[in-house]
Every structure is written in structure tokens, then in C-alpha cells.
Design a protein around this motif. Structure first.
Motif, PDB file in Angstrom:
ATOM      1  N   SER A  10       0.837  -1.074  -0.287  1.00 56.83           N
ATOM      2  CA  SER A  10       0.045  -0.027  -0.028  1.00 56.83           C
ATOM      3  C   SER A  10       0.971   1.250   0.116  1.00 56.83           C
ATOM      4  N   GLU A  11       1.940   1.090   0.533  1.00 54.27           N
ATOM      5  CA  GLU A  11       2.907   2.327   0.677  1.00 54.27           C
ATOM      6  C   GLU A  11       4.477   2.182   0.612  1.00 54.27           C
ATOM      7  N   PHE A  12       5.089   2.817   0.498  1.00 55.12           N
ATOM      8  CA  PHE A  12       6.560   2.936   0.652  1.00 55.12           C
ATOM      9  C   PHE A  12       7.094   4.089   1.790  1.00 55.12           C
ATOM     10  N   ILE A  13       8.292   3.901   2.241  1.00 53.71           N
ATOM     11  CA  ILE A  13       8.637   4.898   3.166  1.00 53.71           C
ATOM     12  C   ILE A  13       9.900   5.597   2.499  1.00 53.71           C
ATOM     13  N   LEU A  14      10.020   6.762   2.338  1.00 50.07           N
ATOM     14  CA  LEU A  14      11.081   7.512   1.652  1.00 50.07           C
ATOM     15  C   LEU A  14      11.917   8.102   2.725  1.00 50.07           C
ATOM     16  N   LEU A  15      12.991   7.673   3.084  1.00 41.91           N
ATOM     17  CA  LEU A  15      14.035   8.091   4.430  1.00 41.91           C
ATOM     18  C   LEU A  15      14.509   9.499   4.121  1.00 41.91           C
ATOM     19  N   GLY A  16      14.325  10.188   2.679  1.00 39.40           N
ATOM     20  CA  GLY A  16      14.956  11.584   2.474  1.00 39.40           C
ATOM     21  C   GLY A  16      16.496  11.458   2.469  1.00 39.40           C
ATOM     22  N   LEU A  17      16.907  12.715   2.547  1.00 38.67           N
ATOM     23  CA  LEU A  17      18.426  12.953   2.776  1.00 38.67           C
ATOM     24  C   LEU A  17      19.106  12.849   3.953  1.00 38.67           C
ATOM     25  N   SER A  18      18.112  12.922   5.240  1.00 37.03           N
ATOM     26  CA  SER A  18      18.638  12.916   6.586  1.00 37.03           C
ATOM     27  C   SER A  18      17.623  12.675   7.403  1.00 37.03           C
ATOM     28  N   MET A 162       7.034  -3.259 -15.550  1.00 31.60           N
ATOM     29  CA  MET A 162       7.810  -4.403 -15.053  1.00 31.60           C
ATOM     30  C   MET A 162       8.049  -4.224 -13.575  1.00 31.60           C
ATOM     31  N   ILE A 163       7.887  -3.141 -13.140  1.00 31.54           N
ATOM     32  CA  ILE A 163       7.589  -3.188 -11.330  1.00 31.54           C
ATOM     33  C   ILE A 163       6.209  -3.929 -11.225  1.00 31.54           C
ATOM     34  N   TRP A 164       5.159  -3.742 -11.796  1.00 29.82           N
ATOM     35  CA  TRP A 164       4.000  -4.208 -11.579  1.00 29.82           C
ATOM     36  C   TRP A 164       3.927  -5.841 -11.142  1.00 29.82           C
ATOM     37  N   ARG A 165       4.861  -6.452 -12.010  1.00 27.67           N
ATOM     38  CA  ARG A 165       4.871  -8.095 -11.897  1.00 27.67           C
ATOM     39  C   ARG A 165       5.824  -8.323 -10.549  1.00 27.67           C
ATOM     40  N   LEU A 166       6.366  -7.395  -9.799  1.00 26.49           N
ATOM     41  CA  LEU A 166       7.186  -7.640  -8.760  1.00 26.49           C
ATOM     42  C   LEU A 166       6.397  -8.044  -7.606  1.00 26.49           C
ATOM     43  N   SER A 167       6.820  -8.774  -6.526  1.00 25.73           N
ATOM     44  CA  SER A 167       6.253  -8.994  -5.271  1.00 25.73           C
ATOM     45  C   SER A 167       7.275  -8.351  -4.206  1.00 25.73           C
ATOM     46  N   PHE A 168       6.607  -7.628  -3.297  1.00 22.12           N
ATOM     47  CA  PHE A 168       7.532  -6.880  -2.161  1.00 22.12           C
ATOM     48  C   PHE A 168       7.111  -7.565  -0.953  1.00 22.12           C
ATOM     49  N   CYS A 169       8.442  -7.353  -0.251  1.00 19.30           N
ATOM     50  CA  CYS A 169       8.355  -7.594   1.161  1.00 19.30           C
ATOM     51  C   CYS A 169       7.948  -6.517   2.091  1.00 19.30           C
ATOM     52  N   THR A 170       7.877  -6.729   3.473  1.00 17.97           N
ATOM     53  CA  THR A 170       7.369  -5.932   4.356  1.00 17.97           C
ATOM     54  C   THR A 170       8.686  -4.840   4.738  1.00 17.97           C
ATOM     55  N   GLU A 171       9.708  -5.054   4.103  1.00 19.64           N
ATOM     56  CA  GLU A 171      10.748  -4.140   3.976  1.00 19.64           C
ATOM     57  C   GLU A 171      10.729  -3.108   2.988  1.00 19.64           C
ATOM     58  N   LEU A 172      10.110  -2.051   3.336  1.00 17.87           N
ATOM     59  CA  LEU A 172       9.828  -1.240   2.205  1.00 17.87           C
ATOM     60  C   LEU A 172      10.384   0.154   2.348  1.00 17.87           C
ATOM     61  N   PHE A 178      12.971  10.421  -3.287  1.00 23.61           N
ATOM     62  CA  PHE A 178      12.132   9.976  -4.190  1.00 23.61           C
ATOM     63  C   PHE A 178      12.405   8.623  -4.417  1.00 23.61           C
ATOM     64  N   CYS A 179      11.174   8.135  -5.133  1.00 21.43           N
ATOM     65  CA  CYS A 179      11.051   6.530  -5.428  1.00 21.43           C
ATOM     66  C   CYS A 179      12.180   6.424  -6.695  1.00 21.43           C
ATOM     67  N   GLU A 180      13.234   6.262  -6.442  1.00 26.61           N
ATOM     68  CA  GLU A 180      14.389   5.948  -7.703  1.00 26.61           C
ATOM     69  C   GLU A 180      14.265   4.695  -8.047  1.00 26.61           C
ATOM     70  N   LEU A 181      13.868   4.300  -9.433  1.00 28.81           N
ATOM     71  CA  LEU A 181      13.800   2.905  -9.979  1.00 28.81           C
ATOM     72  C   LEU A 181      14.545   1.722  -9.327  1.00 28.81           C
ATOM     73  N   ASN A 182      15.918   2.013  -9.570  1.00 29.84           N
ATOM     74  CA  ASN A 182      16.771   0.961  -9.058  1.00 29.84           C
ATOM     75  C   ASN A 182      16.692   0.360  -7.630  1.00 29.84           C
ATOM     76  N   GLN A 183      16.294   1.521  -6.902  1.00 36.55           N
ATOM     77  CA  GLN A 183      16.191   1.210  -5.193  1.00 36.55           C
ATOM     78  C   GLN A 183      14.770   0.629  -5.209  1.00 36.55           C
ATOM     79  N   VAL A 184      13.637   0.952  -5.838  1.00 32.72           N
ATOM     80  CA  VAL A 184      12.558   0.473  -5.747  1.00 32.72           C
ATOM     81  C   VAL A 184      12.547  -1.231  -6.207  1.00 32.72           C
ATOM     82  N   VAL A 185      13.202  -1.403  -7.177  1.00 34.16           N
ATOM     83  CA  VAL A 185      13.243  -2.647  -7.741  1.00 34.16           C
ATOM     84  C   VAL A 185      13.818  -3.604  -6.787  1.00 34.16           C
ATOM     85  N   HIS A 186      14.948  -3.170  -6.269  1.00 31.89           N
ATOM     86  CA  HIS A 186      15.706  -4.186  -5.322  1.00 31.89           C
ATOM     87  C   HIS A 186      15.141  -4.012  -3.951  1.00 31.89           C
TER      88      HIS A 186
END
Length: 312
Positions: A10-18, A162-172, A178-186
Motif C-alpha cells: 500500500s505504501e513505501f517509506i522515503l527516508l529522505g536525505l537526513s 516491469m515493477i507491477w510484476r514484482l512482489s514486495f516484502c514488508t521491508e519497504l 524520491f522513488c528511484e527506479l533501481n532502489q524500488v526494484v531491489h
């Protein structure tokens, strides 16, 4: 408790720059200022080009679209970051994250393609000046712009699907502002080999090839300029592409610098800080580079402001 797979989050957590609370007001002030400067500076370039008939040429047509792309590019990330700091929240919805990735890539790719098209425009203007208006006619300019948009949209859509096909864990948690492609994928629990492959291929075709095209264009331009006998002629020829070359060096220099630094370091927070250069600083500096180094833009800006002063 072990991480639990789920096909949709349902959501991701953006940790930001600090994560330090006392730094947040300073970050808010800095990024709000930079965003306003970027927005106003690029908007002025667009309005100046639209209102001055002397700037209704292919070069400035593409420049106005580059300024539009820069406004949209920064608007996909900075406003959300400012809202999160103000609301003391780090949450971004799953749909919001995918939308951010999509539009960030659309306008980032568009910047890349427009710089390539502008390099071709300068190549034609300097190497084939007598045929310039025939080669760079309105139809060709429109087609080049349309192709730039279509390639950007299709590439971004592919990565989102391609992201829609992925399953995500609880570590989000995303260690970025911002939502950077490479980091979201991994962050995904499922296999990301296909996503990584598509990213490498896309970057190879849509970043490296345009960069090679720009280098080839400027090698031809330099070769042509060096054959000019008079020093005044050489200076005039160089001055017509100086602003564009400065923007190209800034764009690719910061982008490649961040890419290489992220490969060399395993600290995602340092990579996020470094990415501020090409995501925020470069779009902010582009209007200054064109207004300070380009005589036509400087004259048009003076005329624009004088007209506004007289009308009030």
C-alpha cells in the motif's frame, strides 16, 4: 517475525536525505528555494521565447521544450519531498511511487533526447548553414520532438509495467528523497533479473547512444569551426553552441558522476545526496547558463521585462 511476501503493497517509506529532525527545516528552505528558482527561471525562458518572434527558430523551439521538461522533471520529486517534510511524514503510496517513477523517467529521458536533438541542430547550423532551414524545417522539428516524447513515454511505461510484476516484502524503506527506479526494484522479494536486464539495455540504448550522437555531432562541429580562417568567425560559431555544450557537460557530468559513485560506494544515502546534482541543481542552472551565455536570450529577456514594465 520473518518478512512476508505480498503481491501489492500500500505504501513505501522515503527516508529522505537526513533523518535528523533539526535538519529538516533547513532542507525544506533550501529545496523550496531551489525549486522556485528552477520553476521561475525555466518559465521565464519559455515565455521569452514565445513572446519574441526573433526566437522562433528550431534551436529556441527545442530550448523551450527543454525548459518545460526541466520544470516537470523537478516537479515530480521536490513538491512531494517538501510536503513530507512539512507534514513530518515519510510515506508515499504504492500508486504514487509508481507514478513518480514514471514521470521522473519520462522527463529525465526527454531531457536526454532534447539535448541530443539540439546537438544535431547545432551540427546542421554550423556544418550545413546554407541548407539549415531546409533540413530543420517545422515538420522535421515537430517529428523530432514527437519521437523524443514517444521514446520517453514508452521506455517509462515499460519500466513501470516491469515493477507491477514484482512482489514486495514488508521491508519497504527507500533510502532516497524520491522513488528511484533501481532502489524500488531491489526492494522486491521476487526475482529481479529481468528488471535489471531491461534497465541495463534501456540505459545502453537510450543514454549511451544519444551521448555518442552528441559527441559525434560536436566532433564534426569543432572540425568545421577549425577550418574557418578568421578569428571572429570562429568565435561567432563557437558562441552559437557554447550554451548548449555547457548544459550537456553539466547534465551528463552530474549524471555519470552519480552513476559511477553509486557503483563505487555501497552507501545509498550518499548516492541520494549526490543525485541532488542532476535532479535539482542541473535544471536550476540551465536557465542561468542560457541567459548569461546567450546574447539572443539576454536581449529577449531585457525586451520582455521592459514590455512588462511599460504595461504596468
Amino acid at each position: 517475525m520473518e518478512p512476508r511476501n505480498q503481491t501489492r503493497v500500500s505504501e513505501f517509506i522515503l527516508l529522505g536525505l537526513s533523518e535528523e529532525a533539526e535538519v529538516q527545516p533547513l532542507l525544506f528552505g533550501i529545496f523550496l528555494s531551489m525549486y522556485l528558482v528552477t520553476f521561475i527561471g525555466n518559465l521565464l525562458i519559455i515565455l521569452t521565447i514565445i513572446t519574441d518572434s526573433h526566437l522562433h527558430t528550431p534551436m529556441y523551439f527545442f530550448l523551450s521544450n527543454l525548459s518545460f521538461a526541466d520544470i516537470c522533471f523537478t516537479s515530480t520529486t521536490i513538491p512531494k519531498m517538501l510536503v513530507n517534510i512539512q507534514m513530518q511524514s515519510k510515506v508515499i503510496s504504492y500508486e504514487g511511487c509508481l507514478s513518480q517513477i514514471y514521470f521522473f523517467m519520462v522527463f529525465g529521458r526527454l531531457d536526454n533526447f532534447l539535448l541530443t536533438v539540439m546537438a544535431y541542430d547545432r551540427f546542421v547550423a554550423i556544418c550545413h548553414p546554407l541548407h539549415y532551414m531546409v533540413i530543420m524545417n517545422p515538420k522535421i522539428c515537430g517529428l523530432l520532438l514527437l519521437e523524443s516524447y514517444l521514446l520517453s513515454i514508452l521506455d517509462s511505461l515499460l519500466h513501470d509495467l516491469m515493477i507491477w510484476r514484482l512482489s514486495f516484502c514488508t521491508e519497504l524503506e527507500i533510502p532516497h528523497f524520491f522513488c528511484e527506479l533501481n532502489q524500488v526494484v531491489h526492494l522486491a522479494c521476487s526475482d529481479t533479473f529481468l528488471n535489471d536486464l531491461v534497465m541495463y539495455i534501456a540505459n545502453g540504448f537510450l543514454v549511451i547512444i544519444p551521448l555518442i550522437a552528441i559527441i559525434l555531432s560536436y566532433s564534426k562541429i569543432v572540425s568545421s569551426i577549425l577550418r574557418i580562417s578568421s578569428a571572429g568567425g570562429k568565435y561567432k560559431a563557437f558562441s552559437t553552441c557554447g550554451s548548449h555544450l555547457s548544459v550537456v557537460l553539466l547534465f551528463y557530468g552530474t549524471f555519470l558522476g552519480v552513476y559511477l559513485s553509486s557503483s563505487a560506494t555501497q552507501n545509498p544515502r550518499k548516492t541520494a545526496i549526490a543525485s541532488v546534482m542532476y535532479t535539482v541543481v542541473t535544471p536550476m542552472l540551465n536557465p542561468f547558463i542560457y541567459s548569461l551565455r546567450n546574447k539572443d536570450i539576454k536581449q529577449a529577456l531585457k525586451k520582455f521585462f521592459s514590455c512588462k514594465t511599460l504595461s504596468t
